[in-house]
Structures are given as structure tokens and as C-alpha cells.
Motif scaffolding. Structure first.
Motif, PDB file in Angstrom:
ATOM      1  N   ASP A 233      -5.405  10.198 -13.245  1.00 11.71           N
ATOM      2  CA  ASP A 233      -5.676  10.397 -14.669  1.00 11.71           C
ATOM      3  C   ASP A 233      -6.126   9.056 -15.228  1.00 11.71           C
ATOM      4  N   ARG A 234      -6.319   9.002 -16.555  1.00  6.50           N
ATOM      5  CA  ARG A 234      -6.938   7.790 -17.105  1.00  6.50           C
ATOM      6  C   ARG A 234      -6.042   6.559 -17.056  1.00  6.50           C
ATOM      7  N   ASN A 235      -4.845   6.696 -16.515  1.00  2.89           N
ATOM      8  CA  ASN A 235      -3.982   5.525 -16.348  1.00  2.89           C
ATOM      9  C   ASN A 235      -4.217   4.780 -15.052  1.00  2.89           C
ATOM     10  N   VAL A 236      -5.024   5.370 -14.168  1.00  2.00           N
ATOM     11  CA  VAL A 236      -5.282   4.692 -12.886  1.00  2.00           C
ATOM     12  C   VAL A 236      -6.777   4.643 -12.604  1.00  2.00           C
ATOM     13  N   LEU A 237      -7.165   3.588 -11.893  1.00  5.47           N
ATOM     14  CA  LEU A 237      -8.538   3.493 -11.414  1.00  5.47           C
ATOM     15  C   LEU A 237      -8.786   4.626 -10.423  1.00  5.47           C
ATOM     16  N   VAL A 238      -9.966   5.222 -10.470  1.00  6.74           N
ATOM     17  CA  VAL A 238     -10.320   6.246  -9.484  1.00  6.74           C
ATOM     18  C   VAL A 238     -10.510   5.545  -8.132  1.00  6.74           C
ATOM     19  N   PRO A 239      -9.820   5.993  -7.079  1.00  8.78           N
ATOM     20  CA  PRO A 239      -9.997   5.345  -5.768  1.00  8.78           C
ATOM     21  C   PRO A 239     -11.462   5.357  -5.343  1.00  8.78           C
ATOM     22  N   ARG A 240     -11.949   4.207  -4.855  1.00 12.93           N
ATOM     23  CA  ARG A 240     -13.351   4.051  -4.472  1.00 12.93           C
ATOM     24  C   ARG A 240     -13.513   4.107  -2.957  1.00 12.93           C
ATOM     25  N   PRO A 241     -14.659   4.619  -2.487  1.00 17.57           N
ATOM     26  CA  PRO A 241     -14.913   4.595  -1.043  1.00 17.57           C
ATOM     27  C   PRO A 241     -14.850   3.170  -0.474  1.00 17.57           C
ATOM     28  N   ASP A 242     -15.241   2.169  -1.272  1.00 20.74           N
ATOM     29  CA  ASP A 242     -15.194   0.770  -0.810  1.00 20.74           C
ATOM     30  C   ASP A 242     -13.803   0.406  -0.292  1.00 20.74           C
ATOM     31  N   THR A 243     -12.806   0.946  -0.955  1.00 18.65           N
ATOM     32  CA  THR A 243     -11.426   0.576  -0.624  1.00 18.65           C
ATOM     33  C   THR A 243     -10.997   1.148   0.732  1.00 18.65           C
ATOM     34  N   GLU A 244     -11.751   2.131   1.229  1.00 21.02           N
ATOM     35  CA  GLU A 244     -11.437   2.648   2.567  1.00 21.02           C
ATOM     36  C   GLU A 244     -11.614   1.562   3.628  1.00 21.02           C
TER      37      GLU A 244
ATOM     38  N   ALA B 150       0.307   4.442   4.938  1.00 19.37           N
ATOM     39  CA  ALA B 150       1.570   5.048   5.406  1.00 19.37           C
ATOM     40  C   ALA B 150       1.296   6.370   6.121  1.00 19.37           C
ATOM     41  N   ALA B 151       0.325   7.130   5.609  1.00 20.59           N
ATOM     42  CA  ALA B 151       0.015   8.429   6.219  1.00 20.59           C
ATOM     43  C   ALA B 151      -0.608   8.257   7.604  1.00 20.59           C
ATOM     44  N   HIS B 152      -1.237   7.102   7.840  1.00 21.34           N
ATOM     45  CA  HIS B 152      -1.897   6.894   9.132  1.00 21.34           C
ATOM     46  C   HIS B 152      -1.092   6.034  10.097  1.00 21.34           C
ATOM     47  N   TYR B 153      -0.070   5.389   9.610  1.00 26.09           N
ATOM     48  CA  TYR B 153       0.794   4.614  10.520  1.00 26.09           C
ATOM     49  C   TYR B 153       2.227   4.797  10.045  1.00 26.09           C
ATOM     50  N   SER B 154       2.897   5.734  10.659  1.00 33.31           N
ATOM     51  CA  SER B 154       4.197   6.184  10.140  1.00 33.31           C
ATOM     52  C   SER B 154       5.277   5.126  10.323  1.00 33.31           C
ATOM     53  N   LYS B 155       5.012   4.083  11.121  1.00 39.64           N
ATOM     54  CA  LYS B 155       6.049   3.058  11.300  1.00 39.64           C
ATOM     55  C   LYS B 155       5.993   1.983  10.212  1.00 39.64           C
ATOM     56  N   ALA B 156       4.983   2.050   9.341  1.00 37.06           N
ATOM     57  CA  ALA B 156       4.881   1.058   8.265  1.00 37.06           C
ATOM     58  C   ALA B 156       5.714   1.504   7.058  1.00 37.06           C
ATOM     59  N   SER B 157       6.370   0.540   6.402  1.00 35.42           N
ATOM     60  CA  SER B 157       7.021   0.842   5.125  1.00 35.42           C
ATOM     61  C   SER B 157       6.514  -0.134   4.072  1.00 35.42           C
ATOM     62  N   PHE B 158       6.623   0.270   2.814  1.00 33.27           N
ATOM     63  CA  PHE B 158       5.933  -0.450   1.736  1.00 33.27           C
ATOM     64  C   PHE B 158       6.811  -0.690   0.517  1.00 33.27           C
ATOM     65  N   LEU B 159       6.526  -1.800  -0.152  1.00 28.39           N
ATOM     66  CA  LEU B 159       6.882  -1.953  -1.552  1.00 28.39           C
ATOM     67  C   LEU B 159       5.543  -1.963  -2.282  1.00 28.39           C
ATOM     68  N   ALA B 160       5.403  -1.114  -3.296  1.00 33.07           N
ATOM     69  CA  ALA B 160       4.133  -1.037  -4.033  1.00 33.07           C
ATOM     70  C   ALA B 160       4.421  -1.298  -5.504  1.00 33.07           C
ATOM     71  N   THR B 161       3.688  -2.252  -6.089  1.00 37.32           N
ATOM     72  CA  THR B 161       3.974  -2.638  -7.474  1.00 37.32           C
ATOM     73  C   THR B 161       2.761  -2.424  -8.376  1.00 37.32           C
ATOM     74  N   ASP B 162       3.072  -2.216  -9.646  1.00 39.32           N
ATOM     75  CA  ASP B 162       2.024  -2.201 -10.673  1.00 39.32           C
ATOM     76  C   ASP B 162       2.685  -2.595 -11.974  1.00 39.32           C
ATOM     77  N   ILE B 163       1.913  -3.162 -12.868  1.00 38.81           N
ATOM     78  CA  ILE B 163       2.466  -3.554 -14.173  1.00 38.81           C
ATOM     79  C   ILE B 163       2.613  -2.325 -15.075  1.00 38.81           C
ATOM     80  N   SER B 164       1.863  -1.256 -14.764  1.00 39.63           N
ATOM     81  CA  SER B 164       1.816  -0.087 -15.637  1.00 39.63           C
ATOM     82  C   SER B 164       2.776   1.015 -15.181  1.00 39.63           C
ATOM     83  N   PRO B 165       3.779   1.360 -16.011  1.00 39.52           N
ATOM     84  CA  PRO B 165       4.690   2.450 -15.641  1.00 39.52           C
ATOM     85  C   PRO B 165       3.941   3.781 -15.484  1.00 39.52           C
ATOM     86  N   ALA B 166       2.901   3.989 -16.291  1.00 35.62           N
ATOM     87  CA  ALA B 166       2.144   5.246 -16.198  1.00 35.62           C
ATOM     88  C   ALA B 166       1.426   5.343 -14.854  1.00 35.62           C
TER      89      ALA B 166
END
Ligand code: GLN
Length: 305
Positions: free
Chosen positions: A105-116, A149-165
């Protein structure tokens, strides 16, 4: 008779002709072309498939079907918004990225193919480690951490953002893509909220990187609809890179990796920032599928005792 999606003036077809899938696709494509979309046919297909609640391929297997009044009403509203350059991903509430569906939604950037490109490189590097712990800064929709995470199930993450939305969207995306148990989300302005003794195998980010003065020059889809917070990188666009490159070593394990996405013209500046920090070795740049420099990777130098 006002039967077509917007007004009847732009078609020479008789108003009594029924509004089939074919006719609506043709009309919408012409209309969106006039209103500056650079992918008018695709937009028309994605919006009509959404209005009909069907897969895109079904439009072609039911090409001469009449579209119901209710679907036409919804389609009319979607097309009007698209004509005002609202991104298709926001209109339908989702975007495909790395073979997965992401809510947006408008609270997040639309994922870009570049990021793949970044995700491919991240999966490759992560797989060299048995159970890597990875930090994703400025996670937005969560696309980087979730796809990895979906492609390497042994990885775990901390994911941060400044925006709660944004974090609310990312949390849902982790659920729908069944990787919630691999990712913890945290509201934080870059490293500010991360406990000082946390050590990651890898740190990754696609931070906001548009120079302030260039935001007004972006295409309307981005400029008018995507969150400024996800775009604005300060006066020269490098604010986040400066902070991340400077602070990451304190949160990386010995020989840990920092991996950042950037815009191709920023390559010399990014290389210079890694160099000037004096904290990295083996710095290399990876090109995207179009051959443009897109990702920079550096390994933390051993701390000399
Ligand atoms: N990490 C997210 C993405 O790659 C968000 C990036 C951002 O907001 N700048 O889409």
C-alpha cells in the motif's frame, strides 16, 4: 449512453455494442496510453483481472464474455485512478517479486525488479553460511528479507524500518509467505534501536537514495504516490549510505558482509565511501540484469588488536 469505462466520446464503436473483455481491454489501453502510462496494455489486463477477480490468462480464454455492471463500475474507478498515475500495485494491493506475492500500500515502496539482483546475491552469499543471521535495514514491504528467507530456510533475520505502517505490511507479508518464524521485525531508524551487542553475519539494505532536488523530477507514479520516506536520501542521496557504511562494522561478526543496493550513477560515490571508511576489504560491485551497476558488497576488515 454512458456505457464505456469513462466516457463514450473516444470510441467510434456503437454504444449498443456490448462491453466484452476484449472491448474493455482495447478501450482502457488506448485511454491509459493517452494518460502517459508506459505499460498501458499490461495495466489494463492487471486491472481488469482484478475487477473480475480472475487470473490474467482468463481474460484471454473469456475474451468475448460480457463484463458485468458491477465489474465495469469497479474497473471505471480503477482506470480513473491509474490515469492519475497511481501505481497499479497500489490499485490492486499487491506486487509479484522474486516469484512471491507481496501486499503493498502507499506506506511502502513497490518492490522493484532491480532489487531481485540484490536478493540473488544475498541468497548466494547466505548459502555459504550454515545458519546466517542477517539484518535488513529499511525493510519497507519486507521483500528482501522475505524473499531470501523463502529461498534459504536456514537464514534468520532482523528486519527494521522507521515506519510502523511499513512494518505492519512487512509482518503480513512474512505471514502470507510463511516465513514469520524466520524474521523478527523492529521499528528502528537504521541501527538506533538495535542492541549494541547484536552481531550479524550479514547486513543488507536498499535504503532511500534519491537526492532531494531530484524527487520533483521523478515520474508522477513515484513522485505523487510512493512514500517520500522511502525515497529521500538527503541532499546528495547518500545520507543512509554514509550512516550504514560507518556503523555496520560494529554490528557485523568477524569478516561479516555488508551488501547495499544503489542507483547506477552512484557507483563511484559508493566505492569512495567504502574506501574512505577504512573498515572493509574485498569490495566488489554487481550489475543488474540490464548490465548496470546495482549492488555493492564489502567484507568487514578484521579488527587489529
Ligand atoms: N527494502 C525495501 C525494498 O527494497 C524498501 C526500500 C526503501 O524503502 N527504500 O523495496
Amino acid at each position: 449512453m454512458k456505457e464505456n469505462p469513462e466516457s463514450s466520446e473516444s470510441t467510434s464503436q456503437s454504444a449498443s455494442e456490448s462491453w466484452t473483455v476484449r472491448r474493455i481491454l482495447d478501450w482502457t489501453t488506448a485511454h491509459l496510453t493517452k494518460h502517459g502510462s508506459d505499460s498501458p496494455r499490461l495495466d489494463a489486463e492487471v486491472l481488469l483481472a482484478f475487477a473480475r477477480n480472475c487470473e490474467r490468462i482468463r481474460l484471454y480464454t473469456n475474451y468475448e464474455d460480457e463484463v458485468t455492471e458491477a465489474q465495469r463500475t469497479l474497473m471505471r474507478e480503477l482506470v480513473q485512478r491509474r490515469a492519475k498515475s497511481e501505481p497499479v500495485a497500489y490499485l490492486v494491493g499487491k506486487r509479484e517479486f522474486f516469484g512471491l506475492d507481496f501486499l503493498v500500500d502507499r506506506n511502502v515502496l513497490v518492490p522493484r525488479p532491480d532489487t531481485e539482483t540484490l536478493v540473488m546475491e544475498l541468497v548466494d552469499e547466505a548459502q555459504k553460511i550454515a545458519s546466517p543471521f542477517i539484518l535488513d535495514l529499511c525493510t519497507g514491504s519486507g521483500c528482501i528479507a522475505i524473499a531470501t528467507a523463502a529461498h534459504y530456510s536456514k537464514a534468520s533475520f532482523l528486519a527494521t524500518d522507521i515506519s510502523p505502517a511499513a512494518l505492519a505490511i512487512a509482518t503480513k507479508n512474512a505471514e502470507t509467505n510463511r516465513v514469520s518464524d524466520k524474521i523478527r521485525f523492529l521499528q528502528s531508524d537504521c541501527f538506533a534501536g538495535i542492541p549494541a551487542d547484536t552481531a550479524f553475519d550479514m547486513i543488507v539494505s536498499n535504503p532511500p537514495y534519491i537526492p532531494d532536488a531530484e524527487i520533483e523530477l521523478l515520474e508522477a507514479d513515484v513522485r505523487q504516490h510512493e512514500p517520500r520516506l522511502a525515497l529521500s536520501g538527503g541532499v546528495d542521496g547518500l545520507d543512509f549510505y554514509r550512516r550504514i557504511i560507518q556503523e555496520a562494522p560494529a554490528y557485523l561478526k568477524e569478516a561479516g558482509t555488508l551488501m547495499l543496493e544503489f542507483s547506477p550513477e552512484q557507483e563511484p560515490a559508493l566505492k569512495a565511501l567504502f574506501e574512505a571508511s577504512g573498515k572493509y576489504t574485498d569490495v566488489r560491485v554487481k550489475a543488474d540484469l540490464a548490465g548496470r551497476a546495482r549492488v555493492i558488497i564489502g567484507r568487514k576488515l578484521p579488527i587489529l588488536k
